[in-house]
Design an enzyme around this catalytic site. Structure first.
Site, PDB file in Angstrom:
ATOM      1  N   GLU A   1      15.306 -18.810  -9.541  1.00  0.00           N
ATOM      2  CA  GLU A   1      14.862 -17.558 -10.076  1.00  0.00           C
ATOM      3  C   GLU A   1      14.042 -17.594 -11.413  1.00  0.00           C
ATOM      4  O   GLU A   1      13.107 -16.806 -11.639  1.00  0.00           O
ATOM      5  CB  GLU A   1      16.031 -16.429 -10.326  1.00  0.00           C
TER       6      GLU A   1
ATOM      7  N   TRP B   1      -3.454  -2.467  -1.403  1.00  0.00           N
ATOM      8  CA  TRP B   1      -3.195  -4.178  -1.981  1.00  0.00           C
ATOM      9  C   TRP B   1      -3.913  -4.949  -0.856  1.00  0.00           C
ATOM     10  O   TRP B   1      -3.598  -4.841   0.190  1.00  0.00           O
ATOM     11  CB  TRP B   1      -1.587  -4.516  -1.727  1.00  0.00           C
TER      12      TRP B   1
ATOM     13  N   LYS C   1      10.232 -16.448 -11.923  1.00  0.00           N
ATOM     14  CA  LYS C   1       9.808 -15.281 -12.998  1.00  0.00           C
ATOM     15  C   LYS C   1       8.708 -15.691 -13.720  1.00  0.00           C
ATOM     16  O   LYS C   1       7.661 -14.921 -14.197  1.00  0.00           O
ATOM     17  CB  LYS C   1      11.139 -14.852 -13.895  1.00  0.00           C
TER      18      LYS C   1
ATOM     19  N   GLU D   1       5.531 -16.128 -11.750  1.00  0.00           N
ATOM     20  CA  GLU D   1       4.999 -14.600 -11.573  1.00  0.00           C
ATOM     21  C   GLU D   1       4.112 -13.854 -12.585  1.00  0.00           C
ATOM     22  O   GLU D   1       3.134 -13.204 -12.191  1.00  0.00           O
ATOM     23  CB  GLU D   1       6.152 -13.692 -11.074  1.00  0.00           C
TER      24      GLU D   1
ATOM     25  N   CYS E   1       0.842  -1.250   0.008  1.00  0.00           N
ATOM     26  CA  CYS E   1      -0.044   0.102  -0.080  1.00  0.00           C
ATOM     27  C   CYS E   1       0.984   1.083   0.004  1.00  0.00           C
ATOM     28  O   CYS E   1       1.934   1.179   0.721  1.00  0.00           O
ATOM     29  CB  CYS E   1      -0.951  -0.031   1.324  1.00  0.00           C
TER      30      CYS E   1
ATOM     31  N   HIS F   1      15.097 -38.535  -7.811  1.00  0.00           N
ATOM     32  CA  HIS F   1      14.495 -38.615  -6.402  1.00  0.00           C
ATOM     33  C   HIS F   1      13.165 -38.273  -6.322  1.00  0.00           C
ATOM     34  O   HIS F   1      12.637 -37.735  -5.159  1.00  0.00           O
ATOM     35  CB  HIS F   1      15.345 -37.942  -5.424  1.00  0.00           C
TER      36      HIS F   1
ATOM     37  N   ARG G   1       4.577  -0.092  -6.597  1.00  0.00           N
ATOM     38  CA  ARG G   1       4.471  -0.714  -5.227  1.00  0.00           C
ATOM     39  C   ARG G   1       3.306  -2.292  -5.627  1.00  0.00           C
ATOM     40  O   ARG G   1       3.331  -3.060  -4.688  1.00  0.00           O
ATOM     41  CB  ARG G   1       4.118  -0.264  -4.036  1.00  0.00           C
TER      42      ARG G   1
ATOM     43  N   ASN H   1      -1.500   1.514   5.818  1.00  0.00           N
ATOM     44  CA  ASN H   1      -0.591   0.442   5.407  1.00  0.00           C
ATOM     45  C   ASN H   1      -0.256  -0.621   6.397  1.00  0.00           C
ATOM     46  O   ASN H   1       0.272  -0.061   7.352  1.00  0.00           O
ATOM     47  CB  ASN H   1       0.782   0.877   4.731  1.00  0.00           C
ATOM     48  N   GLY H   2      -0.737  -2.020   6.286  1.00  0.00           N
ATOM     49  CA  GLY H   2      -0.161  -2.624   7.456  1.00  0.00           C
ATOM     50  C   GLY H   2      -1.195  -3.656   7.741  1.00  0.00           C
ATOM     51  O   GLY H   2      -2.223  -3.840   7.217  1.00  0.00           O
TER      52      GLY H   2
ATOM     53  N   LYS I   1       4.983  -4.942  -5.465  1.00  0.00           N
ATOM     54  CA  LYS I   1       6.557  -4.621  -5.463  1.00  0.00           C
ATOM     55  C   LYS I   1       7.281  -4.508  -4.193  1.00  0.00           C
ATOM     56  O   LYS I   1       8.002  -5.342  -4.311  1.00  0.00           O
ATOM     57  CB  LYS I   1       6.740  -3.194  -6.427  1.00  0.00           C
TER      58      LYS I   1
END
Length: 605
Positions: free
Chosen positions: A478, A74, A482, A485, A2, A501, A27, A99-100, A600
């Site tokens: 990574e 968010w 990506k 995401e 947020c 395995h 963000r 925010n939180g 973000k």
């Protein structure tokens, strides 16, 4: 996460609030809103679309005011619908943005219902608004100070009340909040970037601070209620418009900015000196015998890569922990550890909490690797190394990750030199390789047309495997992150030796298997793992060094990397994985820069 913007001024402040929200869009958010005090009442506009839609609303309704607060949300508590969008009102007298996450919102809500307050949203934020309203006796600053004593959790808030039309009150605990100082006007924001162009003078509020903004002054009280003077810092925050230029998305632009970002991050000195990490680094590095790396998401994968470098180059034991897990288990502190925290924003809530937990256990030597010099993380650590990735808009990290890798390689080389494992010849070799990285990366970026061809095949898949060995296993992780995401394809990464395995059971002709194949000591074993995939009908997509003698044939697709790069190879090999994810997402038509459900800067736990 947020974003918060607030202001008290002698001019219509709505354009400043809207522009601040635009600068905080990177963000991530699901909804946005703005509220101003005008004609003795709070008035607001809210949207579950983009800030541009909110801007259209305020223009159409002629929303104007001299005192206001604004927010990008968010969603945590409550779906991303208009009723849950901030600002939240209490009895049409008080407006609040937050925010939180408030952990004790349920008992507070029941208590406030008992006092006659009606809840019209599903947010924990509405509890704060009603709580402050219930405590208001003509002094908003006093009401906020009293209210936050009852809150458990993380918060940054900005509040306005119709009876104090030239006042905004803010408070923070666990979430960032800065005050911007102007001439006859003052500001509040989650990030100094939001206020670029309005001021360059900032107060970075400390944990537990409550602040009062009026036209003439800013008042700050600490968690104990004592008025305090906080340092005023001059920060020339970049506020210019970020243009896409010839690129389709910011993520693509940021992938292609990596040569410059890495060049800016590589130290200019011809040697690896402890002073690169701060004045106290030489003493601190002499007192440590191991490293503890704490990070989340992509930054965690940079830490996993660094473990290989630190143990290979510096011969120093290194442990890498997911920050969100570290503080919730019993651990054995070692006062001789160097705790390294990694974050693009320096405001990642889980990593900040892990850092504070490590410090509470007696870890005195701490180092942050961060892209924002004014962040809470940099201010909390003894040492720091700033990356110079520049502003990263795309939610999926690219240039922030590769510049972190550069910083961590420099740390490994520096510790290796101090511990007697990197002599002058090896040091000169590492310096040369670092300085050649931007040119080598440009050669990798030239592979984009070949990767686009692969992406067309990938766009029709719903699952993928990524394989790597040794130093390149974190790069496979990574690459898988990506892809999932931004394309929403389910992707998993494994050390190639783990195939037999369990993961080999997933391999069919419908499962593409992406393999990172540098020419290193594990190459022949990796080739054997690739044969295991082919024998089960799997389709291999291999990024191979030019001298690996892996050639394309049916079921085996190869893109050759332009040059072999030794220990720094992960920085090169991750770039084609970024491009593969990007072009696959484009082919599937997803929102590349703002993928669903993601933010973000993760500033809540």
């Amino acid at each position: 996460m947020c974003g918060i913007v607030g202001a008290v001024a002698q001019r219509n402040i709505v354009p400043v609030l809207i522009e601040g929200l635009r600068r905080l869009e990177y963000r991530g958010y699901d909804s946005c809103g703005v509220a101003v005090l005008a004609d003795g009442e709070p008035h607001r506009a809210r949207s579950v679309a983009r800030v541009a839609d909110l801007d259209d609303q305020v223009r159409e309704t002629h929303l104007e005011g001299f005192t206001g607060i604004a927010h990008t949300r968010w969603a945590t508590h409550g779906a991303p619908v208009t009723n849950n969008a901030h600002p939240i009102f209490s009895r049409n007298a008080l407006a609040l943005v937050h925010n939180g996450i408030i952990e004790n919102y349920e008992p507070l809500r029941e208590m406030l219902r008992g006092k006659g307050y009606e809840f019209v949203s599903q947010t924990d934020t509405e509890v704060i608004a009603h709580l402050i309203h219930s405590l208001y006796r003509g002094d908003l600053f006093a009401a906020v100070r009293e209210a936050v004593q009852q809150l458990h959790g993380a918060y940054a808030i900005a509040v306005e009340h119709k009876d104090q039309p030239n006042t905004v009150v803010g408070a923070r605990q666990g979430s960032p909040l800065v005050v911007g100082l102007g001439e006859g006007e003052n500001f509040l924001a989650s990030d100094a970037l939001a206020l670029a162009g309005s001021t360059e003078h900032f107060i970075f509020l400390e944990e537990g601070d409550v602040c009062e903004l009026t036209l003439e002054r800013v008042r700050v009280a600490d968690r104990d209620g004592r008025d305090v003077e906080r340092e005023v810092r001059t920060v020339a925050a970049y506020g210019g418009a970020v243009e896409l230029g010839p690129y389709r998305h910011f993520m693509q632009k940021e992938i292609f900015e990596q040569p410059r970002a890495i060049s800016d991050t590589i130290p200019q000195a011809d040697s690896f000196d402890a002073s690169l990490f701060g004045e106290a680094a030489a003493k601190a590095f002499g007192e440590i015998d191991n490293l503890l790396i704490l990070a989340c998401g992509t930054s965690y994968y940079s830490g996993l890569t660094a473990k290989y470098w630190l143990e290979s180059i510096a011969k120093i034991p290194t442990q890498v922990e997911i920050a969100s897990e570290y503080r919730y288990r019993d651990s054995v502190p070692n006062p001789k550890s160097l705790v390294v925290v990694i974050s693009q924003s320096g405001e990642t809530a889980d990593t900040l909490a892990a850092l504070k937990h490590a410090q509470s256990l007696g870890h005195k030597h701490t180092l942050s690797v961060c892209n924002v010099g004014t962040s809470a993380m940099v201010r909390l650590t003894e040492l720091s190394f700033l990356t110079h990735a520049g502003r990263e808009i795309g939610v999926a990290s690219t240039k922030a990750f590769t510049t972190q890798l550069v910083a961590l390689f420099v740390l490994a080389a520096t510790l290796g030199k101090l511990r007697g494992h990197v002599d002058a010849s090896l040091e000169a070799q590492y310096v040369r390789q670092l300085r050649h990285l931007p040119a080598a990366l440009n050669s990798v970026l030239a592979l984009e047309p070949q990767i686009i061809a692969w992406s067309e095949d990938f766009s029709r898949k719903e699952n993928a495997l990524f394989l790597g060995r040794g130093l390149h296993y974190p790069i496979a992780l990574e690459g898988a992150l990506k892809l999932k995401e931004i394309s929403y394809i389910h992707a998993e990464a494994y050390p190639a030796g783990e195939l037999k395995h369990g993961p080999l059971a997933l391999v069919t002709e419908a499962m593409p298997v992406v393999t990172v194949a540098p020419n290193d000591a594990l190459l022949e074993k990796l080739k054997s793992n690739m044969q295991e995939v082919r024998a089960r009908g799997g389709e291999l997509y291999v990024f191979a060094d030019s001298d690996t003698r892996i050639v394309s044939e049916e079921g085996l697709h190869v893109i050759r990397m332009p040059e072999h790069y030794g220990l720094l190879s992960p920085i090169l090999h991750v770039v084609p994985l970024q491009l593969l994810a990007y072009h696959t997402a484009c082919s599937r038509g997803t929102d590349v820069d703002k993928p669903r459900n993601l933010a973000k800067s993760v500033t809540v736990e």
